[in-house]
Design an enzyme around this catalytic site. Structure first.
Site, PDB file in Angstrom:
ATOM      1  N   CYS A 127       0.849  -1.183   0.000  1.00 22.14           N
ATOM      2  CA  CYS A 127       0.000   0.000   0.000  1.00 22.14           C
ATOM      3  C   CYS A 127       0.889   1.239   0.000  1.00 22.14           C
ATOM      4  O   CYS A 127       2.070   1.179   0.335  1.00 22.14           O
ATOM      5  CB  CYS A 127      -0.876   0.015   1.243  1.00 22.14           C
ATOM      6  SG  CYS A 127      -1.825  -1.484   1.433  1.00 22.14           S
ATOM      7  N   LYS A 181       8.355 -11.013 -17.557  1.00 19.91           N
ATOM      8  CA  LYS A 181       7.813  -9.734 -18.065  1.00 19.91           C
ATOM      9  C   LYS A 181       6.490  -9.976 -18.778  1.00 19.91           C
ATOM     10  O   LYS A 181       5.525  -9.263 -18.576  1.00 19.91           O
ATOM     11  CB  LYS A 181       8.798  -9.089 -19.058  1.00 19.91           C
ATOM     12  CG  LYS A 181       9.967  -8.358 -18.482  1.00 19.91           C
ATOM     13  CD  LYS A 181       9.661  -7.088 -17.739  1.00 19.91           C
ATOM     14  CE  LYS A 181       9.295  -7.256 -16.327  1.00 19.91           C
ATOM     15  NZ  LYS A 181      10.144  -7.626 -15.300  1.00 19.91           N
ATOM     16  N   ASN A 190       0.198   0.803   6.004  1.00 18.06           N
ATOM     17  CA  ASN A 190       0.866  -0.068   5.034  1.00 18.06           C
ATOM     18  C   ASN A 190       1.573  -1.150   5.832  1.00 18.06           C
ATOM     19  O   ASN A 190       2.319  -0.843   6.760  1.00 18.06           O
ATOM     20  CB  ASN A 190       1.879   0.747   4.221  1.00 18.06           C
ATOM     21  CG  ASN A 190       2.749  -0.135   3.335  1.00 18.06           C
ATOM     22  OD1 ASN A 190       2.296  -1.170   2.856  1.00 18.06           O
ATOM     23  ND2 ASN A 190       3.983   0.263   3.125  1.00 18.06           N
ATOM     24  N   GLY A 191       1.345  -2.412   5.478  1.00 14.71           N
ATOM     25  CA  GLY A 191       1.996  -3.509   6.200  1.00 14.71           C
ATOM     26  C   GLY A 191       0.964  -4.497   6.691  1.00 14.71           C
ATOM     27  O   GLY A 191      -0.170  -4.526   6.202  1.00 14.71           O
ATOM     28  N   HIS A 219      12.910 -33.433 -21.298  1.00 18.13           N
ATOM     29  CA  HIS A 219      12.637 -34.251 -20.107  1.00 18.13           C
ATOM     30  C   HIS A 219      11.249 -33.976 -19.543  1.00 18.13           C
ATOM     31  O   HIS A 219      11.010 -34.192 -18.363  1.00 18.13           O
ATOM     32  CB  HIS A 219      13.719 -34.008 -19.046  1.00 18.13           C
ATOM     33  CG  HIS A 219      15.081 -34.400 -19.522  1.00 18.13           C
ATOM     34  ND1 HIS A 219      15.425 -35.703 -19.820  1.00 18.13           N
ATOM     35  CD2 HIS A 219      16.179 -33.655 -19.806  1.00 18.13           C
ATOM     36  CE1 HIS A 219      16.671 -35.738 -20.256  1.00 18.13           C
ATOM     37  NE2 HIS A 219      17.151 -34.504 -20.264  1.00 18.13           N
ATOM     38  N   TRP A 243      -3.324  -2.177  -1.569  1.00 15.37           N
ATOM     39  CA  TRP A 243      -3.155  -3.501  -2.171  1.00 15.37           C
ATOM     40  C   TRP A 243      -3.667  -4.454  -1.104  1.00 15.37           C
ATOM     41  O   TRP A 243      -3.039  -4.654  -0.068  1.00 15.37           O
ATOM     42  CB  TRP A 243      -1.683  -3.758  -2.484  1.00 15.37           C
ATOM     43  CG  TRP A 243      -1.450  -5.009  -3.275  1.00 15.37           C
ATOM     44  CD1 TRP A 243      -1.494  -5.150  -4.634  1.00 15.37           C
ATOM     45  CD2 TRP A 243      -1.089  -6.302  -2.759  1.00 15.37           C
ATOM     46  NE1 TRP A 243      -1.200  -6.448  -4.981  1.00 15.37           N
ATOM     47  CE2 TRP A 243      -0.949  -7.173  -3.859  1.00 15.37           C
ATOM     48  CE3 TRP A 243      -0.874  -6.815  -1.481  1.00 15.37           C
ATOM     49  CZ2 TRP A 243      -0.608  -8.509  -3.720  1.00 15.37           C
ATOM     50  CZ3 TRP A 243      -0.531  -8.150  -1.338  1.00 15.37           C
ATOM     51  CH2 TRP A 243      -0.398  -8.983  -2.457  1.00 15.37           C
ATOM     52  N   GLU A 299      13.642 -13.901 -17.018  1.00 16.06           N
ATOM     53  CA  GLU A 299      13.132 -12.539 -16.916  1.00 16.06           C
ATOM     54  C   GLU A 299      12.198 -12.218 -18.092  1.00 16.06           C
ATOM     55  O   GLU A 299      11.181 -11.554 -17.924  1.00 16.06           O
ATOM     56  CB  GLU A 299      14.310 -11.550 -16.848  1.00 16.06           C
ATOM     57  CG  GLU A 299      13.937 -10.078 -16.856  1.00 16.06           C
ATOM     58  CD  GLU A 299      13.084  -9.631 -15.678  1.00 16.06           C
ATOM     59  OE1 GLU A 299      12.835 -10.429 -14.758  1.00 16.06           O
ATOM     60  OE2 GLU A 299      12.642  -8.468 -15.684  1.00 16.06           O
ATOM     61  N   ARG A 331       2.075   1.172  -5.909  1.00 15.71           N
ATOM     62  CA  ARG A 331       2.201   0.316  -4.725  1.00 15.71           C
ATOM     63  C   ARG A 331       0.931  -0.495  -4.449  1.00 15.71           C
ATOM     64  O   ARG A 331       0.930  -1.400  -3.611  1.00 15.71           O
ATOM     65  CB  ARG A 331       2.513   1.171  -3.487  1.00 15.71           C
ATOM     66  CG  ARG A 331       3.778   1.989  -3.623  1.00 15.71           C
ATOM     67  CD  ARG A 331       4.003   2.829  -2.392  1.00 15.71           C
ATOM     68  NE  ARG A 331       4.303   2.018  -1.245  1.00 15.71           N
ATOM     69  CZ  ARG A 331       5.495   1.573  -0.911  1.00 15.71           C
ATOM     70  NH1 ARG A 331       6.537   1.881  -1.667  1.00 15.71           N
ATOM     71  NH2 ARG A 331       5.673   0.846   0.158  1.00 15.71           N
ATOM     72  N   LYS A 365       4.177  -3.259  -6.853  1.00 17.20           N
ATOM     73  CA  LYS A 365       5.591  -3.116  -7.130  1.00 17.20           C
ATOM     74  C   LYS A 365       6.453  -3.487  -5.942  1.00 17.20           C
ATOM     75  O   LYS A 365       7.487  -4.114  -6.068  1.00 17.20           O
ATOM     76  CB  LYS A 365       5.888  -1.680  -7.547  1.00 17.20           C
ATOM     77  CG  LYS A 365       7.340  -1.495  -7.898  1.00 17.20           C
ATOM     78  CD  LYS A 365       7.543  -0.412  -8.869  1.00 17.20           C
ATOM     79  CE  LYS A 365       8.945  -0.463  -9.443  1.00 17.20           C
ATOM     80  NZ  LYS A 365       9.153  -1.631 -10.320  1.00 17.20           N
ATOM     81  N   GLU A 386       3.640 -11.077 -16.325  1.00 18.75           N
ATOM     82  CA  GLU A 386       3.237  -9.997 -15.409  1.00 18.75           C
ATOM     83  C   GLU A 386       2.264  -9.020 -16.053  1.00 18.75           C
ATOM     84  O   GLU A 386       1.302  -8.604 -15.426  1.00 18.75           O
ATOM     85  CB  GLU A 386       4.469  -9.174 -14.975  1.00 18.75           C
ATOM     86  CG  GLU A 386       5.249  -9.747 -13.821  1.00 18.75           C
ATOM     87  CD  GLU A 386       6.424  -8.852 -13.442  1.00 18.75           C
ATOM     88  OE1 GLU A 386       6.693  -8.712 -12.247  1.00 18.75           O
ATOM     89  OE2 GLU A 386       7.102  -8.292 -14.339  1.00 18.75           O
TER      90      GLU A 386
END
Ligand code: G6P
Length: 606
Positions: free
Chosen positions: A2, A483, A101-102, A502, A75, A479, A27, A601, A486
């Protein structure tokens, strides 16, 4: 996770708070809200969804009057993202409003206790307990209530609190919070991005500290309520750096900034052809004492670490492992004072990464952090820090954060190999020269792929995309796939090309797209065989290859070319068109690129 903001001044608070929330929206964007006080009562506005909904609902804040206030962009962790669970949360008597936040880990126990004492809860959040605790502890002195309430909380939290009589407080415990000093007004925020439009003078709160803000002063207190003197720092980022500057999305802007960010990160560390870090050096004895390196991080920072592993092992002949921080922290790891722990984080606030750092440090590891945000928790906890100078990164999907992390790891590998006496002068000079050339090469990687949106248009229909490669190419695959998933929500996974047969090849068929990275030349022919294998099963192949490679044209359906760099630095040039590819695929699919669903983020909770 947040984002929180606070303001005390002599003008209307709500427009300032809403502008701050817009800058922190990366955030979290499940809901947004503000609470302001006019000196007598608290006015609250909050709503599900983006900050835009809040600003539409309040006519940019004009409808809610008051000169001090707090704001929040969420969030969701506890409780669905809806209007009721949106912050701020109020005490039942209307005296306090709280943003948070947390995660308050003991909230269930506190909720039970408060319920027994007659408090009723409106929301499902952990945060609401704070509002009721404030009411319970209020005896006429809001500051004492804040201190007492905070002493009951366990977990991670940064809090913003306003009292109806016009007092404003900020509290920090294991969650970022920065105070901004203005002229006739003061601020706080989860990130400097919300402060730089107003001031560059900031105070970094430490865990356990809290502050009272008035228009004219900020007073910081320790956990026992004693005033503490805090140094004022100057933020190096300017306001333009945190704005879109004409680009449609932050992500595109940040991709385009990469040549400059690479340069800003690397050039100041090369003096007279030698690599030197400003906050990191080791004596010969300390160096030879290191018998292994563990790199730990989350998400893309971990994938930058994968690149670093290949380069460090190649040049330094020291065993390197890359560990997911969320696993390492609980794994009872075998670590001692001979371990160099390299912790990588753009934000410096990722909860799992912080926990892994603490765990390994307690076991004796020497900790080197590679971090972008100055003054962040990881930067403070580490023994040494090498900052990436990428500037503020706003888009949720990291781009310049990743490439500058890889840049620092490359420099670290060269520095280490040299100090260990493993590198000839000629090779050292050539690598330093190659580093100098990289900003130009990154720019060329962009320029060579100006038409990549056409490729994205053609290939955006695929729903299963496999990224394959070997050695450094495999590191980049991880990566590249991240990308794409996401921001475009396409199923995309990276596989070591040699491992495909395999198991995973059983999934490959007509309708699969296989992105094949073929820049690692020692294993080029083997990768070509993998292309044959997937094509034989009907897959379409998009290859990434070095400029001038003609062989690839006969094998792949489409090719992304990247410039030739020193082979160790290829990953940096390769990832750039893959970022652009992901960006344009997401755009074709109508996705909200800077605010992908379910993501945030900075993941400051576990
Ligand atoms: C989140 C972000 C990722 C990022 C990861 C680590 O999951 O969505 O893009 O790579 O956190 O973040 P850090 O700030 O520690 O680099």
């Amino acid at each position: 996770m947040c984002g929180i903001v606070g303001f005390a001044g002599t003008r209307e608070a709500a427009p300032v708070l809403i502008d701050g929330l817009r800058r922190l929206e990366y955030r979290g964007y499940d809901s947004a809200g503000v609470a302001v006080s006019d000196g007598a009562a608290i006015n609250v506005a909050k709503v599900k969804g983006y900050v835009k909904n809040l600003s539409d609902m309040t006519h940019d804040g004009a409808d809610i009057r008051g000169r001090i206030g707090v704001g929040h962009t969420r969030w969701a962790t506890h409780g669905a993202p809806n209007d009721v669970n949106a912050h701020p949360h109020m005490s039942s008597d209307g005296r306090f409003a709280v943003v948070h936040n947390g995660i308050i880990e003991n909230y269930a126990l506190l909720r039970q206790e408060l319920t027994k004492n007659g408090y009723t809860f409106a929301s499902d959040t952990d945060t609401e307990v704070v509002a009721h605790l404030l009411e319970m502890y209020y005896d006429g002195d809001a500051r004492r209530a804040v201190m007492k309430a905070a002493s009951r909380l366990e977990g991670s939290y940064s809090l913003g609190v306003i009292c109806a009589d016009g007092r404003l407080f900020a509290v920090r415990e294991q969650s970022p919070l920065i105070l901004g000093l203005g002229v006739g007004e003061n601020y706080f925020a989860s990130d400097v991005a919300a402060l730089v439009p107003h001031t560059k003078n900031v105070i970094y709160l430490d865990d356990g500290e809290f502050a009272e803000l008035t228009p004219d002063a900020i007073t910081v207190y320790d956990v026992r309520g004693r005033a503490v003197e805090k140094p004022v720092s100057k933020v190096a980022w300017d306001v333009e750096a945190a704005e879109k500057g004409g680009y449609e999305h932050f992500m595109l802007k940040e991709i385009m900034e990469q040549p400059a960010c690479f340069k800003a990160t690397v050039e100041p560390r090369i003096k007279d052809g030698r690599i030197e870090f400003e906050n990191f050096d080791l004596t010969d004895e300390e160096l030879h004492d290191i018998n292994r390196i563990i790199i730990t991080a989350c998400g893309s920072a971990g994938y930058a670490g994968q690149v670093g592993r290949y380069v460090i092992e190649e040049l330094c002949r020291v065993p390197v492992s890359v560990e997911l921080a969320s696993e390492l922290r609980y794994r009872n790891p075998i670590i001692d004072r001979h371990t160099l722990l390299v912790v990588i984080s753009q934000s410096g606030e990722t909860a799992d990464t912080i926990a892994a750092l603490r765990e390994c440090k307690a076991r004796g590891a020497r900790v080197l952090a590679i971090v972008n945000v100055v003054g962040s928790t990881i930067a403070k906890l580490a023994d040494h820090v090498i900052y990436t100078w990428a500037g503020p990164e706003i888009a949720v999907a990291t781009t310049k954060g990743y490439t500058t992390q890889a840049a620092v790891l490359d420099m670290l590998a060269i520095w280490l190999a040299d100090r260990l006496g493993l590198m000839e002068k000629e090779r050292y000079d050539a690598l330093v020269e190659a580093l100098h050339a990289m900003p130009g090469q990154i720019q060329r990687a962009i320029d060579l792929n100006r038409g990549i949106h056409r490729l994205a248009k053609k290939l955006c229909k695929y729903n299963d995309i496999y990224f394959i490669g070997r050695n450094l190419d495999y590191a980049v695959c991880m990566e590249g796939a991240l990308k794409l998933k996401e921001i475009s929500y396409i199923f995309a996974e990276a596989y070591a090309a040699g491992e495909l047969k395999h198991g995973t090849i059983a999934l490959v068929e007509q309708g699969s797209l296989v992105v094949t990275l073929a820049c690692y030349e020692p294993l080029f022919d083997k990768t070509m065989s993998n292309i044959e294998e997937v094509k034989a099963r009907g897959a379409e192949v998009l290859a990434v290859a070095l400029e001038g490679n003609r062989k690839i044209l006969s094998k792949a359906d489409d090719v992304i070319f990247v410039p030739r760099t020193d082979p160790l630095f290829n990953p940096i040039a390769q990832i750039v068109p893959l970022q652009l590819f992901a960006y344009y695929v997401a755009k074709e699919r109508g996705c909200d690129i800077d605010k992908p669903k379910n993501l945030a983020k900075s993941v400051t909770v576990e």
